[in-house]
Design a protein around this motif. Structure first.
Motif, mmCIF file in Angstrom:
data_model
loop_
_atom_site.group_PDB
_atom_site.id
_atom_site.type_symbol
_atom_site.label_atom_id
_atom_site.label_comp_id
_atom_site.label_asym_id
_atom_site.label_seq_id
_atom_site.Cartn_x
_atom_site.Cartn_y
_atom_site.Cartn_z
ATOM 1 N N VAL A 54 33.531 -5.165 36.051
ATOM 2 C CA VAL A 54 33.662 -6.528 35.527
ATOM 3 C C VAL A 54 33.103 -6.608 34.108
ATOM 4 O O VAL A 54 33.737 -7.197 33.215
ATOM 5 N N VAL A 55 31.940 -6.021 33.896
ATOM 6 C CA VAL A 55 31.319 -6.063 32.569
ATOM 7 C C VAL A 55 32.191 -5.327 31.546
ATOM 8 O O VAL A 55 32.368 -5.806 30.411
ATOM 9 N N THR A 56 32.739 -4.183 31.926
ATOM 10 C CA THR A 56 33.619 -3.428 31.021
ATOM 11 C C THR A 56 34.864 -4.229 30.679
ATOM 12 O O THR A 56 35.285 -4.289 29.513
ATOM 13 N N ALA A 57 35.485 -4.848 31.680
ATOM 14 C CA ALA A 57 36.661 -5.684 31.441
ATOM 15 C C ALA A 57 36.307 -6.881 30.559
ATOM 16 O O ALA A 57 37.099 -7.298 29.702
ATOM 17 N N ALA A 58 35.100 -7.436 30.741
ATOM 18 C CA ALA A 58 34.655 -8.561 29.915
ATOM 19 C C ALA A 58 34.464 -8.118 28.468
ATOM 20 O O ALA A 58 34.801 -8.872 27.530
ATOM 21 N N TRP A 59 33.930 -6.918 28.277
ATOM 22 C CA TRP A 59 33.763 -6.388 26.922
ATOM 23 C C TRP A 59 35.118 -6.242 26.240
ATOM 24 O O TRP A 59 35.299 -6.655 25.095
ATOM 25 N N TRP A 60 36.089 -5.679 26.955
ATOM 26 C CA TRP A 60 37.437 -5.526 26.399
ATOM 27 C C TRP A 60 38.052 -6.888 26.099
ATOM 28 O O TRP A 60 38.661 -7.096 25.040
ATOM 29 N N THR A 61 37.881 -7.833 27.021
ATOM 30 C CA THR A 61 38.454 -9.168 26.851
ATOM 31 C C THR A 61 37.852 -9.878 25.640
ATOM 32 O O THR A 61 38.571 -10.505 24.851
ATOM 33 N N GLY A 62 36.535 -9.778 25.483
ATOM 34 C CA GLY A 62 35.886 -10.396 24.335
ATOM 35 C C GLY A 62 36.419 -9.865 23.016
ATOM 36 O O GLY A 62 36.696 -10.634 22.085
ATOM 37 N N ARG A 63 36.571 -8.539 22.936
ATOM 38 C CA ARG A 63 37.094 -7.934 21.698
ATOM 39 C C ARG A 63 38.546 -8.321 21.466
ATOM 40 O O ARG A 63 38.988 -8.463 20.317
ATOM 41 N N ARG A 64 39.303 -8.497 22.541
ATOM 42 C CA ARG A 64 40.717 -8.861 22.406
ATOM 43 C C ARG A 64 40.879 -10.326 21.973
ATOM 44 O O ARG A 64 41.736 -10.657 21.156
ATOM 45 N N LEU A 65 40.047 -11.212 22.496
ATOM 46 C CA LEU A 65 40.237 -12.641 22.259
ATOM 47 C C LEU A 65 39.506 -13.167 21.028
ATOM 48 O O LEU A 65 39.916 -14.173 20.457
ATOM 49 N N PHE A 66 38.414 -12.516 20.642
ATOM 50 C CA PHE A 66 37.611 -13.009 19.515
ATOM 51 C C PHE A 66 37.559 -11.954 18.411
ATOM 52 O O PHE A 66 36.493 -11.472 18.048
ATOM 53 N N GLY A 76 37.973 -12.306 15.336
ATOM 54 C CA GLY A 76 37.373 -12.773 14.099
ATOM 55 C C GLY A 76 35.889 -13.063 14.194
ATOM 56 O O GLY A 76 35.288 -13.464 13.198
ATOM 57 N N SER A 77 35.300 -12.872 15.382
ATOM 58 C CA SER A 77 33.882 -13.192 15.539
ATOM 59 C C SER A 77 33.220 -12.134 16.414
ATOM 60 O O SER A 77 33.460 -12.075 17.626
ATOM 61 N N TYR A 78 32.375 -11.315 15.801
ATOM 62 C CA TYR A 78 31.687 -10.263 16.545
ATOM 63 C C TYR A 78 30.742 -10.853 17.585
ATOM 64 O O TYR A 78 30.664 -10.366 18.724
ATOM 65 N N LEU A 79 30.039 -11.929 17.228
ATOM 66 C CA LEU A 79 29.085 -12.542 18.150
ATOM 67 C C LEU A 79 29.801 -13.109 19.373
ATOM 68 O O LEU A 79 29.356 -12.906 20.512
ATOM 69 N N ALA A 80 30.900 -13.848 19.154
ATOM 70 C CA ALA A 80 31.639 -14.428 20.271
ATOM 71 C C ALA A 80 32.206 -13.338 21.176
ATOM 72 O O ALA A 80 32.178 -13.460 22.407
ATOM 73 N N ALA A 81 32.714 -12.257 20.567
ATOM 74 C CA ALA A 81 33.265 -11.155 21.356
ATOM 75 C C ALA A 81 32.188 -10.509 22.221
ATOM 76 O O ALA A 81 32.424 -10.172 23.391
ATOM 77 N N LEU A 82 31.000 -10.330 21.659
ATOM 78 C CA LEU A 82 29.903 -9.696 22.390
ATOM 79 C C LEU A 82 29.288 -10.646 23.416
ATOM 80 O O LEU A 82 28.730 -10.209 24.431
ATOM 81 N N ALA A 83 29.418 -11.950 23.163
ATOM 82 C CA ALA A 83 28.799 -12.927 24.057
ATOM 83 C C ALA A 83 29.429 -12.920 25.444
ATOM 84 O O ALA A 83 28.741 -13.196 26.438
ATOM 85 N N VAL A 84 30.731 -12.622 25.535
ATOM 86 C CA VAL A 84 31.412 -12.660 26.842
ATOM 87 C C VAL A 84 30.784 -11.664 27.818
ATOM 88 O O VAL A 84 30.352 -12.056 28.912
#
Length: 426
Positions: free
Chosen positions: A112-124, A126-134
């Motif tokens: 789940v955490v790995t998929a969340a990391w991928w999802t954050g990078r895919r959806l955000f 333009g924002s490193y913080l938002a991508a990492l926050a997921v």
């Protein structure tokens, strides 16, 4: 340069995975089985299948009593735990066996955490913080940590749900393909055979496959062919279980009646008549229990956090909702909605249908409002929460997201201290 960036990203993922393991191990060692909801029942199924290399039958349930109540329910949610037991000698001590089965849930949380990391990078992008926050929200999410550290099938369902959502995002990005349909059929089948709380993803998948075909201008006969292939493969991989249950448990196809019968024989109480949808939807206690137990309500929902923590989470949820609605209201022309926005519709649909499942189960009195039943939507919930906060003015958005991350970390630290006070001396 691209290879260097990829290495940096994968190092980031490895650090997040190691952090996830480190944060869960103390809880895994600390929480007694008596305080892990129904862990003895989950472990009965795990131990039975591991020892006998077959599924529990009617005779096994009748001879074992209440502890075997989950024996008629889908078994594949326990596959990671069973594999771990099979990798080690059968004569290991009981505490070691308990740790091994709990590690199965922890490993599923890493997916789940790995998929969340991928999802954050895919959806955000333009924002490193938002991508990492997921992923970081999930890493420190107190209730998710709790359920990750004892033997259950909720974590397997959450892991499979996250893989299904990743596949659906890729399908929205690139269109339908034979390989993606096969992988979706496999994950949907395993989810169906793991826990019924994720069945709403069958509907979500059915809704968004034609949307993907429309976005990529694929002809109608193509998505119909892929749709029928998905239905056929899923039915082929899951049908045997329901047929087996029909013959094994006197027509109880899904196994719920058999489980409830075991509960009845022990407690001699009936669940009562079904509730109306209105009674559940307009019940403040239903939503309060669902919300509190999603963020952190431990034991058998007997050890709650201070109310201020729940109200703080509620503040961030309402703030994200308000900012998100304000953003979508600013879109004047529906034609400006690009393909990049469709994953958000996917996530919103997933959450709405997951909530409907919770309401239905409460109406039918199959289960009460428990936050872990929302874990199949863990990534959508956290992603939309961050997306809403990201809609604030640029000078404020990062500060608000950082405030949420700091608060979530503090909630995890307090929860660890709180549980140590309860269980650390046992």
């Amino acid at each position: 340069m691209k290879n260097g960036a990829d290495v940096k990203h994968y190092r980031e993922l490895i650090i997040i995975i190691l952090l996830t393991v480190a944060l869960r191990l103390p809880w895994l060692m600390m929480i007694p089985q008596a305080e892990a909801p129904d862990e003895n029942m989950h472990r009965w199924v795990i131990n039975y299948i591991s020892a006998n290399c077959r599924l529990p039958d009617r005779q096994a349930l009748a001879s074992s009593g209440l502890v075997s109540a989950y024996g008629s329910m889908p078994p594949f949610g326990y596959l990671p735990h069973i594999i771990l037991l099979k990798l080690f000698p059968t004569d290991i001590s009981a505490p070691d066996k308990q740790c091994l089965t709990r590690l199965g849930s922890l490993l599923m949380s890493l997916i789940v955490v790995t998929a969340a990391w991928w999802t954050g990078r895919r959806l955000f992008k333009g924002s490193y913080l938002a991508a990492l926050a997921v992923p970081l929200l999930i890493v420190f999410h107190p209730q998710f940590v709790f359920v990750s550290t004892y033997a259950n099938n909720d974590m397997t369902a959450a892991a499979l749900s996250s893989l299904i959502l990743v596949n659906l995002i890729l399908t929205l990005d690139n269109g339908l393909s034979a390989m993606r349909i096969v992988s979706l059929a496999a994950f949907l089948s395993l989810l169906t055979l793991s826990k019924y709380s994720g069945l709403h993803l069958l509907v979500v998948t059915g809704l968004f496959l034609p949307i993907s075909a429309y976005l990529h201008k694929q002809k109608i006969y193509i998505w119909l062919r892929y749709g029928f292939a998905l239905i056929f493969l899923t039915a082929l991989m899951t049908g045997w279980w329901f047929i087996r249950n029909y013959w094994q448990f006197d027509g109880d196809i899904i196994g719920v009646k058999t489980m409830n019968h075991l509960w009845l024989n022990v407690y001699h109480s009936y669940p009562g008549p079904p509730l109306t949808i209105q009674a559940v939807i307009f019940s403040s206690s239903f939503w309060r229990m669902l919300f509190f137990s999603f963020w952190g309500w431990f034991g058998y929902m007997t050890h709650s956090l201070p109310r201020i923590i729940y109200y703080a989470y509620l503040f961030f949820v309402l703030l994200a909702g308000g900012l998100g609605i304000n953003y979508w209201r600013s879109i004047k022309d529906i034609k400006t909605i690009q393909a990049l926005h469709w994953p958000w519709f996917l996530f919103a649909t997933c959450i709405i249908l997951n909530l409907f499942m919770c309401v239905y189960c409460c109406c039918a009195q199959v289960s009460g409002p428990q936050g872990r039943y929302l874990f199949p939507s863990e990534i959508p919930i956290m992603s939309l929460l961050i997306a809403g906060l990201h809609c604030a003015e640029k000078k404020w958005s990062n500060k608000i997201i950082l405030s949420l991350l700091i608060f979530n970390f503090a909630a995890y630290c307090y929860s660890t201290y709180f549980l140590y006070q309860l269980y650390g001396q046992i």
